[in-house]
Motif scaffolding. Structure first.
Motif, short mmCIF file in Angstrom:
data_model
loop_
_atom_site.label_atom_id
_atom_site.label_comp_id
_atom_site.label_asym_id
_atom_site.label_seq_id
_atom_site.Cartn_x
_atom_site.Cartn_y
_atom_site.Cartn_z
N ASN A 104 -6.06 -31.98 -36.71
CA ASN A 104 -6.04 -33.29 -37.34
C ASN A 104 -7.03 -33.38 -38.49
O ASN A 104 -7.74 -34.39 -38.65
CB ASN A 104 -6.27 -34.40 -36.31
N GLN A 105 -7.09 -32.30 -39.27
CA GLN A 105 -7.98 -32.23 -40.42
C GLN A 105 -7.25 -31.54 -41.57
O GLN A 105 -6.54 -30.56 -41.34
CB GLN A 105 -9.23 -31.40 -40.11
N PRO A 106 -7.45 -32.00 -42.80
CA PRO A 106 -6.86 -31.27 -43.93
C PRO A 106 -7.51 -29.89 -44.05
O PRO A 106 -8.67 -29.70 -43.65
CB PRO A 106 -7.18 -32.13 -45.15
N VAL A 107 -6.76 -28.94 -44.58
CA VAL A 107 -7.26 -27.56 -44.69
C VAL A 107 -8.61 -27.52 -45.39
O VAL A 107 -9.52 -26.84 -44.94
CB VAL A 107 -6.23 -26.66 -45.41
N ASP A 108 -8.77 -28.28 -46.52
CA ASP A 108 -10.04 -28.20 -47.25
C ASP A 108 -11.22 -28.77 -46.48
O ASP A 108 -12.36 -28.53 -46.84
CB ASP A 108 -10.01 -28.87 -48.62
N ALA A 109 -10.96 -29.52 -45.43
CA ALA A 109 -12.06 -30.08 -44.63
C ALA A 109 -12.49 -29.16 -43.50
O ALA A 109 -13.50 -29.40 -42.85
CB ALA A 109 -11.64 -31.43 -44.05
N LEU A 110 -11.73 -28.10 -43.27
CA LEU A 110 -12.08 -27.19 -42.18
C LEU A 110 -13.34 -26.41 -42.52
O LEU A 110 -13.54 -25.98 -43.65
CB LEU A 110 -10.92 -26.22 -41.90
N ASP A 111 -14.17 -26.23 -41.52
CA ASP A 111 -15.44 -25.55 -41.71
C ASP A 111 -15.31 -24.11 -41.24
O ASP A 111 -15.35 -23.82 -40.03
CB ASP A 111 -16.53 -26.28 -40.91
N PHE A 112 -15.10 -23.19 -42.19
CA PHE A 112 -15.08 -21.77 -41.85
C PHE A 112 -15.56 -20.96 -43.04
O PHE A 112 -15.67 -21.46 -44.16
CB PHE A 112 -13.70 -21.30 -41.37
N GLU A 113 -15.86 -19.72 -42.78
CA GLU A 113 -16.41 -18.81 -43.78
C GLU A 113 -15.38 -18.55 -44.88
O GLU A 113 -14.25 -18.15 -44.60
CB GLU A 113 -16.81 -17.49 -43.11
N ARG A 114 -15.77 -18.76 -46.12
CA ARG A 114 -14.84 -18.58 -47.24
C ARG A 114 -14.91 -17.18 -47.85
O ARG A 114 -14.10 -16.84 -48.69
CB ARG A 114 -15.11 -19.61 -48.34
N ASP A 115 -15.90 -16.36 -47.44
CA ASP A 115 -15.94 -14.99 -47.93
C ASP A 115 -14.92 -14.17 -47.15
O ASP A 115 -14.85 -14.27 -45.93
CB ASP A 115 -17.34 -14.38 -47.73
N VAL A 116 -14.18 -13.37 -47.86
CA VAL A 116 -13.10 -12.63 -47.22
C VAL A 116 -13.10 -11.17 -47.65
O VAL A 116 -13.80 -10.78 -48.58
CB VAL A 116 -11.72 -13.26 -47.54
N VAL A 117 -12.28 -10.39 -46.96
CA VAL A 117 -12.12 -8.99 -47.28
C VAL A 117 -11.34 -8.87 -48.59
O VAL A 117 -10.33 -9.55 -48.78
CB VAL A 117 -11.33 -8.28 -46.14
#
Length: 184
Positions: A104-117
């Protein structure tokens, strides 16, 4: 023509016959219903703390995979493999949206690590990374489905685990294509 809706991603599409897979999230045909049979409250669930954490972790996996595939799709010169991974990026982004709906949250509001492979130099290396990421996702979704209290959360994790398993099969085919490209 008929109007169908996917029970997993919620997207609607018009087709003559029921497809084998959702054209948006890749879910199996068992999750595709006529739109009149789609329950409006399908994602209204009360999450346990474990389900919430599992959905956040799943969001991280999908974000990582989608970003990796977007970058693979930019490899120059363009090839059938780049096109294939651009398509997988769309599916992974759809999975991320599915998880955000359950949270029940928009994708941009999700709290996760934005650094990726980031992609490596060779297709062999990139396909190996893709395969491992898909295995990790499938295995985690199977685990999360097994410990979910909500039937809806379990259903989504099971369905997306099946899609991730099919992506592993796609990597096998991609490796054959890459082998053919290298021998030319």
């Amino acid at each position: 023509m008929q109007i169908f809706r996917c029970l997993i991603c919620g997207d609607t599409f018009v087709m003559r016959d029921k497809p084998k897979n959702c054209p948006y999230c890749g879910s199996d045909e068992q999750y595709i219903v006529l739109t009149v049979n789609y329950p409006d409250d399908i994602n209204r669930v009360t999450l346990t703390p474990q389900e919430h954490d599992d959905l956040l972790h799943a969001s991280q996996l999908e974000y990582t995979n989608a970003t990796f595939y977007v970058d693979l799709g930019k490899i120059d010169p363009p090839s059938a493999l780049a096109s294939l991974y651009r398509h997988l990026a769309k599916i992974e982004k759809e999975h991320l949206t599915v998880f955000s709906k359950l949270l029940n949250q928009p994708v941009d509001a999700l709290d996760f690590e934005r650094d990726v492979v980031l992609p490596k130099g060779s297709w062999d290396d990139n396909i190996a990374i893709s395969t491992q990421q898909e295995i990790d996702a499938r295995d985690f979704y199977d685990l999360a489905a097994g410990r979910a209290n909500s039937p809806r959360v379990a259903q989504v994790f099971r369905a997306i685990a099946q899609v991730e398993a099919s992506h592993i099969e796609v990597d096998v085919i991609a490796q054959r294509i890459a082998d053919g490209m290298e021998s030319e």
